[in-house]
Design a protein around this motif. Structure first.
Motif, PDB file in Angstrom:
ATOM      1  N   LEU A 177      43.262  49.976  33.697  1.00 19.56           N
ATOM      2  CA  LEU A 177      42.473  48.797  34.052  1.00 19.56           C
ATOM      3  C   LEU A 177      41.028  49.248  34.173  1.00 19.56           C
ATOM      4  O   LEU A 177      40.715  50.172  34.933  1.00 19.56           O
ATOM      5  CB  LEU A 177      42.971  48.203  35.371  1.00 19.56           C
ATOM      6  CG  LEU A 177      42.509  46.782  35.702  1.00 19.56           C
ATOM      7  CD1 LEU A 177      43.017  45.789  34.665  1.00 19.56           C
ATOM      8  CD2 LEU A 177      42.993  46.373  37.093  1.00 19.56           C
TER       9      LEU A 177
ATOM     10  N   VAL B  72      43.831  39.284  39.135  1.00 18.34           N
ATOM     11  CA  VAL B  72      42.636  38.643  39.692  1.00 18.34           C
ATOM     12  C   VAL B  72      43.018  37.369  40.437  1.00 18.34           C
ATOM     13  O   VAL B  72      42.505  37.090  41.520  1.00 18.34           O
ATOM     14  CB  VAL B  72      41.619  38.334  38.572  1.00 18.34           C
ATOM     15  CG1 VAL B  72      40.423  37.566  39.135  1.00 18.34           C
ATOM     16  CG2 VAL B  72      41.144  39.622  37.909  1.00 18.34           C
TER      17      VAL B  72
ATOM     18  N   TYR C 266      44.015  46.724  40.533  1.00 17.69           N
ATOM     19  CA  TYR C 266      42.838  45.866  40.684  1.00 17.69           C
ATOM     20  C   TYR C 266      42.353  45.855  42.129  1.00 17.69           C
ATOM     21  O   TYR C 266      41.136  45.953  42.384  1.00 17.69           O
ATOM     22  CB  TYR C 266      43.148  44.441  40.219  1.00 17.69           C
ATOM     23  CG  TYR C 266      41.952  43.518  40.304  1.00 17.69           C
ATOM     24  CD1 TYR C 266      40.930  43.599  39.367  1.00 17.69           C
ATOM     25  CD2 TYR C 266      41.837  42.586  41.320  1.00 17.69           C
ATOM     26  CE1 TYR C 266      39.824  42.769  39.448  1.00 17.69           C
ATOM     27  CE2 TYR C 266      40.735  41.745  41.411  1.00 17.69           C
ATOM     28  CZ  TYR C 266      39.728  41.841  40.471  1.00 17.69           C
ATOM     29  OH  TYR C 266      38.626  41.022  40.555  1.00 17.69           O
TER      30      TYR C 266
ATOM     31  N   GLY D  75      46.236  41.428  33.817  1.00 19.92           N
ATOM     32  CA  GLY D  75      44.901  41.486  34.421  1.00 19.92           C
ATOM     33  C   GLY D  75      44.487  40.149  35.004  1.00 19.92           C
ATOM     34  O   GLY D  75      43.938  40.086  36.117  1.00 19.92           O
TER      35      GLY D  75
ATOM     36  N   LEU E  94      36.446  42.704  32.456  1.00 17.67           N
ATOM     37  CA  LEU E  94      37.713  43.390  32.683  1.00 17.67           C
ATOM     38  C   LEU E  94      38.434  43.611  31.361  1.00 17.67           C
ATOM     39  O   LEU E  94      38.537  42.710  30.535  1.00 17.67           O
ATOM     40  CB  LEU E  94      38.580  42.561  33.637  1.00 17.67           C
ATOM     41  CG  LEU E  94      39.904  43.145  34.122  1.00 17.67           C
ATOM     42  CD1 LEU E  94      40.266  42.566  35.493  1.00 17.67           C
ATOM     43  CD2 LEU E  94      41.047  42.818  33.138  1.00 17.67           C
TER      44      LEU E  94
ATOM     45  N   HIS F 214      49.348  46.606  37.885  1.00 12.90           N
ATOM     46  CA  HIS F 214      47.972  46.152  37.712  1.00 12.90           C
ATOM     47  C   HIS F 214      47.436  45.460  38.966  1.00 12.90           C
ATOM     48  O   HIS F 214      46.233  45.514  39.233  1.00 12.90           O
ATOM     49  CB  HIS F 214      47.874  45.223  36.499  1.00 12.90           C
ATOM     50  CG  HIS F 214      47.923  45.953  35.191  1.00 12.90           C
ATOM     51  ND1 HIS F 214      49.065  46.564  34.728  1.00 12.90           N
ATOM     52  CD2 HIS F 214      46.965  46.181  34.243  1.00 12.90           C
ATOM     53  CE1 HIS F 214      48.807  47.125  33.553  1.00 12.90           C
ATOM     54  NE2 HIS F 214      47.552  46.907  33.233  1.00 12.90           N
TER      55      HIS F 214
ATOM     56  N   ARG G 140      38.636  47.045  43.274  1.00 12.14           N
ATOM     57  CA  ARG G 140      37.747  46.164  44.028  1.00 12.14           C
ATOM     58  C   ARG G 140      37.374  46.793  45.370  1.00 12.14           C
ATOM     59  O   ARG G 140      36.223  46.686  45.817  1.00 12.14           O
ATOM     60  CB  ARG G 140      38.414  44.802  44.245  1.00 12.14           C
ATOM     61  CG  ARG G 140      38.356  43.877  43.033  1.00 12.14           C
ATOM     62  CD  ARG G 140      36.912  43.530  42.631  1.00 12.14           C
ATOM     63  NE  ARG G 140      36.086  43.172  43.754  1.00 12.14           N
ATOM     64  CZ  ARG G 140      35.984  41.931  44.249  1.00 12.14           C
ATOM     65  NH1 ARG G 140      36.689  40.952  43.688  1.00 12.14           N
ATOM     66  NH2 ARG G 140      35.203  41.676  45.269  1.00 12.14           N
TER      67      ARG G 140
END
Length: 404
Positions: A18, A140, A75, A136, A11, A71, A79
């Protein structure tokens, strides 16, 4: 025990972007790229693009700005797109590129609360990058809190430089406090060193300047694949002029701007990081391709200054190496701007007997671009920082397995 089909992500988080690279791991030396997916212009005009390792596109969308406001949402969307394409992914780990580790980290490190805070404490040394790396990590954590996360630092490749290359002209007590020349783009230089060893092992054992020339630009003097000196230093501002960053600058200019023009800290930071470099000099664009295509005299001036400073710094690093056997160009400008490569080598030719092969230099897959008679061998090698992140992340994951 061998672990097969381990899946992980590399990442890279930017201010409004991103980027994820999906890898399948069978050995630590051979990450297999599965796909790359990225979200650009988060919160403004989001653009989602995904490509398979073959180059085939599997998604190209423009989500609503309110849907991709930060972000976290970016993300989650990335995903979701990966899961839709490949099935529900069970990730072993996520590896992050982190620009600055200071002298606190000597290699890739599993991220926990303490590690995150140590990375956050370095934000003043990398204000353009560090906050987005943290965003980031947090994205996650909220999406998959049990997933192992690994920080891969851009400066650790340079930590073993000779002390003389790490010093500044400040009193020595500041060196002891961590104010020293660090250097960056280390994941890129690590990849270049290993790749050069494969394609030109004799040269890899010698004295080489690697030129990572992109929107962020630096040089690294390598001897036997190890960093000896570099152009960036305490922060990623120093050295070459960049897309919007100033590069090397007389510090007295900053004092003058404060005293005579009323610049405060925020104004100086904006000037140095966002309004200088190719953009500030040209008044046209920060993109080298746009400048090369422009008929503006200031655009030409900005390109000439970039070439002039890069050739100067290569010559300086040749002194650090005690000579020069090779040059490697990489990154966006280094890989895709043959006119810039040619002009840099022409400026160096009176000093180090380097000559360009025009046909090779203009090739779409140039490889070696110096003539057979050139005493200094010059190569173009595409970099792959994500592959290095994948390898380091896999190694950390392996080390935490019960049978390790």
């Amino acid at each position: 025990m061998a672990h097969s089909d381990v899946t992980l992500l590399a990442l890279n988080a930017g201010s409004s972007s991103l980027k994820l690279s999906l890898y399948r791991m069978t050995t630590s030396d051979a990450p297999e790229l599965v796909a790359h997916i990225q979200m650009e212009e988060i919160g403004d005009a989001p653009h989602l693009v995904g490509t398979l390792a073959s180059g085939e596109s599997f998604i190209d969308e423009h989500p609503e700005p309110r849907e991709i406001a930060n972000h976290d949402s970016a993300y989650a969307k990335l995903r979701e797109a990966l899961d839709n394409e490949f099935g529900q992914l069970e990730l072993a780990a996520v590896g992050h590129r982190v620009v600055h580790g200071g002298d606190q980290f000597d290699g890739p490190t599993a991220i926990d609360d303490v590690t995150r805070e140590r990375i956050a404490s370095l934000t003043p040394m990398a204000p353009l990058h560090q906050p987005h790396h943290l965003e980031g990590m947090d994205a996650v954590s909220r999406f998959a809190p049990q997933t192992l996360q690994v920080a891969c630092f851009d400066n650790t490749f340079h930590l073993d430089m000779p002390q003389i290359a790490q010093l500044t002209g400040l009193p020595y007590r500041f060196f002891d406090q961590g104010i020293r020349r660090y250097g960056f783009h280390g994941l890129s230089y690590e990849y270049i060193a290993e790749t050069l060893h494969q394609i030109a092992p004799d040269l890899a054992r010698g004295r080489v300047v690697a030129a990572h020339l992109g929107n962020g630009a630096s040089l690294c003097a390598m001897h036997g694949g190890k960093s000896i000196d570099t152009t960036m230093s305490f922060t990623a501002l120093d050295g070459l002029p960049m897309g919007t960053r100033v590069g090397a600058l007389d510090p007295g200019v900053l004092l003058y701007l404060q005293q005579e023009h009323g610049y405060d800290l925020d104004a100086l930071q904006s000037l140095l990081y966002h309004d200088s470099g190719l953009l500030g000099l040209s008044g046209v664009d920060s993109d080298m391709h746009a400048l090369l295509s422009s008929d503006s005299p200031r655009a030409r001036l900005a390109v000439e200054f970039f070439v002039h400073r890069t050739a100067q710094e290569i010559a300086r690093l040749a002194v650090s190496l005690g000579g020069l056997d090779g040059i490697v160009f990489t990154a966006g400008i280094g890989e895709h701007a043959p006119a810039v490569r040619r002009d840099i080598m022409e400026r160096l030719s009176p000093l180090c007997s380097v000559a360009v092969d025009d046909t090779a230099n203009l090739s779409t897959n140039p490889g070696r671009i110096s003539t057979p008679e050139s005493r200094v061998a010059v190569h173009v090698i595409p970099t792959d920082e994500e592959r290095m992140i994948a390898r380091h992340t896999y190694a950390v994951w392996q080390s935490r397995q019960p049978d390790a």
